[in-house]
Design a protein around this motif. Structure first.
Motif, PDB file in Angstrom:
ATOM      1  N   PHE A  33       0.827  -1.202   0.000  1.00 36.10           N
ATOM      2  CA  PHE A  33       0.000   0.000   0.000  1.00 36.10           C
ATOM      3  C   PHE A  33       0.869   1.263   0.000  1.00 36.10           C
ATOM      4  O   PHE A  33       2.108   1.186  -0.077  1.00 36.10           O
ATOM      5  N   TYR A  34       0.211   2.391   0.118  1.00 36.21           N
ATOM      6  CA  TYR A  34       0.829   3.697  -0.094  1.00 36.21           C
ATOM      7  C   TYR A  34       0.122   4.639   0.873  1.00 36.21           C
ATOM      8  O   TYR A  34      -0.406   5.659   0.479  1.00 36.21           O
ATOM      9  N   ILE A  56      -4.699   3.513  -1.335  1.00 36.69           N
ATOM     10  CA  ILE A  56      -4.118   3.110  -2.616  1.00 36.69           C
ATOM     11  C   ILE A  56      -3.168   1.931  -2.405  1.00 36.69           C
ATOM     12  O   ILE A  56      -2.317   1.951  -1.516  1.00 36.69           O
ATOM     13  N   GLY A  57      -3.317   0.916  -3.234  1.00 31.08           N
ATOM     14  CA  GLY A  57      -2.424  -0.238  -3.139  1.00 31.08           C
ATOM     15  C   GLY A  57      -2.211  -0.858  -4.502  1.00 31.08           C
ATOM     16  O   GLY A  57      -2.893  -0.517  -5.472  1.00 31.08           O
ATOM     17  N   TYR A  58      -1.226  -1.744  -4.562  1.00 28.49           N
ATOM     18  CA  TYR A  58      -0.981  -2.512  -5.794  1.00 28.49           C
ATOM     19  C   TYR A  58      -0.507  -3.886  -5.372  1.00 28.49           C
ATOM     20  O   TYR A  58       0.007  -4.076  -4.270  1.00 28.49           O
TER      21      TYR A  58
END
Lengths: 412, 412
Positions: free
Chosen positions: B119-120, B149-151
């Motif tokens: 995440f961020y 927000i994540g990836y």
């Protein structure tokens, strides 16, 4: 290469997806438990029951991962043995009792997915989407002609053909709204893709040639995508929940060996590739693809026809690039090709492109129109390579859209 | 809550990271094979050998996944039982023979990572990086205050503390170059993060409260990042090879139970969160963190001090958001918090921020300077929560940078 004939009559028809030349691997259940199977004509061979010549340990779990992990020599030996068993009448008596009618078999996930990576290697798709989002001048990102662009997907999202797909909930922000709301996706879409399955692991950088050797086989893949969730979430770290609802694969793993006669070259390069990405030979395949949409209870319409050979980067190039940073690859890793759109308007592999962002709704054979998917729609991907008097198919890759779940009270 | 005393003397010191209040879970090898262990003072308890009161099946493989899968009741029962065994003198005779000195034990991966999401969620980090890349006015992306927000990251990249990290090769494009080249990353960096481990699976959307219940424990996490690879590859689909070289975690899983006394609230919201993301209580933890850098053969310098409580989104919020699309979560999923930077210049959790994109190199205690990591550098993350006369630690999270491998001939 001509049709190889089998004593299984239905395997010798020019119409079957499963001649002796194919021998794809799946997992089936006919009511007596999940087992590993091989498709031949109208039947599934219960492979663990026949004299396959390999360790029974490779067939202990209902998934093809152990066979993959055994390596390319075993892959070759099994294919050779199965070809013999299913062609030579001498084996018919021992083998025929272990054929199950495909109509009696439910097909399950053919392998356990370790990790799932999705690429963006279709140039027509990238140009179409880029034109819609950034204008024609900036359609292709500057890196696109140099890098097989990819992102990590979610392995837990991968399901086998036939699994219903529930419309996702998520954060959505209308273009004219100041703040997002939480609700069902209104722009739920498909993506026509091809999936490569990593059969041999690596730990360190591999060449394109080595990467090709690591690939066990291919499946059709539908990367279901919520365009409205994606539009709001994807900057700056890429798609996340927009792609996590489901990823449907076809039930049969078509081996690299079966596809050998259909190898062809990726397109000419507009910009020379860096040496590590250059291909030592033809690395893509000539496979005709189609997408069909059937509204609930109605006939399907073929909404797109494309070909895997339109892709700018092959799976071997993608896998090579995936290892450059030292990233370890594992048995059962799945690589999605990216959306396979061709140059023509009716060869586009997503509704986003087919309806040009919803501005030009598609008219189906039933007279209905579609910009994006509606509840009850059934989507089917099909693919086949055409040989001399035979075809190699993957089985349907299908999913039906269920309505979104109700929004829980704590989310209202 | 005060210090709980143990008959293991070294566990009663105010300086140990492993008092009876902690009881973190790891995997160790003292030369007699990999086994599951529990840290207590200067020792590791060979937990399978003592009367733990649970099924031996949970301790059959050297990884904590089976215990996690057994569910929160078992997690509570094991902690209660271990507390009794290590505090009550009546059990000392039976338990003491199964204590191994930590100095004799090599620590291995404590669990099998199913999938890894990063995440961020650090606002100071997002503002710092955004200011460098997009200017102060556009520092925070429009979605940042609404979405954790994540990836998806790469699970195969996750390694345990102590594993050397080889500088990655990759595609790099200098700002003034027209085309990229292939070579070793010149801007290799660390990211100070916290990792949450999913212990209970889910299949469908869960609330923040349910998500918190699903978390088994936490580790320190270093999300090694190649900034130059990232800058060239990350548009439009996010970071990929830049983050795939390695992700180092601390060797001990500190349980959620051990961290209960240190719960605190996430910061006040500048924009109201959507109802599904609102927290029913304090969901973040007060944990002091530091980053130390030691050039090869030289003393370390602490280059940053931060605190997990700076994060804008908790792991429970991140996990809840992760499930909104219907994404199934599995036992052993790992969620990285995002880089934990505080408001002060010396609380920044990456060299990218500490050296402000390389423009203001850091001076170490040895007199050397650093913009990014150099070969031979050893990076160590440390973290602890401070209780009444005791501290809860994670063990060092460390890695040494090895030179990039030679570029293979086929890549030249």
């Amino acid at each position: 290469m001509p049709l190889k004939t089998s004593w299984v009559d239905s395997a010798n028809s020019a119409d079957t997806d499963f001649p002796l030349n194919n021998l794809p691997y799946g997992v089936f259940d006919d009511g007596q438990g999940a087992r590993m199977g091989v498709a031949i004509g109208d039947f599934v061979l219960d492979v663990a029951k026949v004299d396959h010549g390999l360790s029974p340990d490779l067939f202990a779990a209902p998934e093809w991962n152990a066979v993959m992990a055994a390596g390319p020599k075993v892959w070759g030996a099994l294919r050779e043995r199965l070809t013999l068993l299913l062609s030579d009448q001498a084996y018919r008596g021992a083998v025929e009792p272990h054929l199950v009618a495909q109509s009696d078999a439910r097909l399950l996930m053919p392998f356990r997915v370790s990790e799932y990576t999705d690429f963006y290697a279709g140039k027509h798709h990238a140009v179409n989407v880029g034109t819609m989002f950034r204008g024609a001048e900036n359609a292709l990102p500057p890196n696109w002609l140099s890098i097989p662009i990819g992102y990590n997907g979610r392995a837990s999202s991968v399901v086998v053909s036939g699994t219903p797909v529930k419309r996702p909930l998520g954060q959505l922000k209308a273009p004219d709204a100041e703040l997002p709301e939480f609700g069902p996706s209104k722009r739920f879409d498909l993506e026509l893709e091809f999936g490569a399955i990593v059969g041999s692991p690596s730990d360190g950088m591999v060449s394109v040639e080595q990467a090709d050797d690591m690939i066990f086989g291919y499946v059709l893949l539908n990367d279901w995508s919520a365009r409205d969730i994606q539009a709001w979430e994807y900057q700056p770290l890429g798609p996340f929940q927009a792609k996590a609802t489901a990823t449907t694969i076809s039930p049969w793993i078509v081996t690299k060996a079966a596809l050998e006669p259909f190898r062809t070259s990726t397109p000419e390069r507009e910009r020379p590739l860096l040496p590590y990405l250059q291909e030592p030979g033809p690395m893509i395949y000539d496979i005709a693809l189609e997408v069909a949409l059937a509204p609930e209870g109605k006939d399907e319409t073929v909404i797109a026809q494309s070909n895997y050979s339109h892709m700018y980067y092959s799976a071997a190039q993608q896998l090579c690039h995936h290892t450059t940073s030292g990233c370890a690859m594992r048995v059962g890793d799945l690589l999605g090709s990216g959306t396979i759109s061709g140059p023509e308007p009716d060869s586009r592999g997503s509704l986003l492109e087919l309806s040009w962002g919803g501005k030009e709704p598609l008219t189906l054979g039933t007279g209905e129109t579609r910009s994006f998917l509606e509840d009850g729609d059934t989507l089917t991907l099909r693919g086949h390579a055409t040989g001399d008097g035979y075809r190699i198919g993957f089985g349907d890759c299908t999913g039906t859209i269920l309505p979104a779940g109700p929004i829980p009270d704590w989310a209202k």
